[in-house]
Scaffold this active site. Structure first.
Site, PDB file in Angstrom:
ATOM      1  CB  SER A   1      -0.894   0.008   1.238  1.00  0.00           C
ATOM      2  OG  SER A   1      -1.566   1.247   1.370  1.00  0.00           O
TER       3      SER A   1
ATOM      4  CE1 TYR B   1      -4.040  -2.448   4.942  1.00  0.00           C
ATOM      5  CE2 TYR B   1      -3.377  -0.227   4.327  1.00  0.00           C
ATOM      6  CZ  TYR B   1      -3.786  -1.504   3.973  1.00  0.00           C
ATOM      7  OH  TYR B   1      -3.929  -1.828   2.647  1.00  0.00           O
TER       8      TYR B   1
END
Length: 248
Positions: free
Chosen positions: A143, A157
């Protein structure tokens, strides 16, 4: 050689778009999902109706025994694995670090880091020349948060995806001489259901004006990058990352 791809977290979002594209390109596609059987089954039906080959496999990749059973089931259904897309990942409600507890942090790490390690381990056992394999390719779906940190939203995350990037780099060097290529993609601001998991379904629309390209991305755009990294066109590419975040 028959091309067999396993896509974890393949029932929705980027995983779903990737499974669909790989099937169109002639892969026999194993679609892993954790709990949404209906979504996985509908994707399999769509692929089969279009002339492709696919099967759904339920497994929580945070659980080692389930990962081992998943790979054994794919072996039995399709034969030797040639491609792995480590796409499964989770996040929780947007929160600052003061609001995080160990249960949440460990759950994120168990899926996004440990799960990816376990899937890579099982793939290497099957692909590596030293184990009698015929080589293969792995793409880890990271990501843009790994670079940006996701402050005030998902620092846990983001940290998990930073760990995934390090896994990608290290593993690519470890298995480069064994016929296995390992690369990563770092999507950001993509229209997927994951933003609803964080409590803000419209997050991409909120931030898109701040992006150099002034728009959010589509799962199919990420799938195209993954497909290229798995393909022979990327035969001399390993340990690399493609950022798909509209220039952010």
């Amino acid at each position: 050689m028959e091309r067999v791809a396993l896509v974890t977290g393949g029932s929705r979002g980027i995983g779903r778009a990737t499974a669909r594209l790989l099937a169109q390109e002639g892969y026999r596609v194993a679609i892993n999902y954790r709990q949404d059987h209906a979504a996985a089954a509908s994707l399999v039906a769509e692929i089969v109706a279009a002339g492709g080959t696919a099967q759904a496999f339920a497994a929580d990749i945070a659980e080692e025994a389930q990962v081992m059973a998943l790979f054994a089931a794919v072996d039995a259904a399709f034969g030797p694995l040639t491609a792995l897309v480590n796409n499964a990942g989770i996040l929780f409600q947007q929160a600052r670090i003061e609001e995080l507890d160990a249960t949440r942090i460990n759950r994120v790490l168990a899926t996004n880091v440990t799960g990816a390690f376990l899937c890579c381990r099982e793939a290497v056992k099957r692909m590596a020349l030293r184990h009698g394999g015929r080589g293969g390719a792995i793409v880890n779906v990271s990501s843009a948060a790994a670079r940006l940190g996701a402050p005030g939203e998902y620092v846990d995350y983001a940290a998990s995806k930073g760990a995934l990037d390090t896994l990608t780099t290290g593993l690519s060097l470890e298995v480069a001489a064994e016929g296995i290529r390992v690369n990563g993609v770092r999507p950001g601001f993509i229209y997927t259901e994951m933003h609803a998991d964080g409590g803000e379904p419209g997050r991409v629309d909120r931030v898109k004006a701040q992006l150099p390209m002034r728009r959010g991305g589509q799962p199919e755009e990420v799938a195209a990058a993954i497909s290229w990294l798995l393909s022979d066109a990327a035969s001399y590419v390993t340990g690399s990352f493609l950022d798909l975040a509209g220039g952010k």
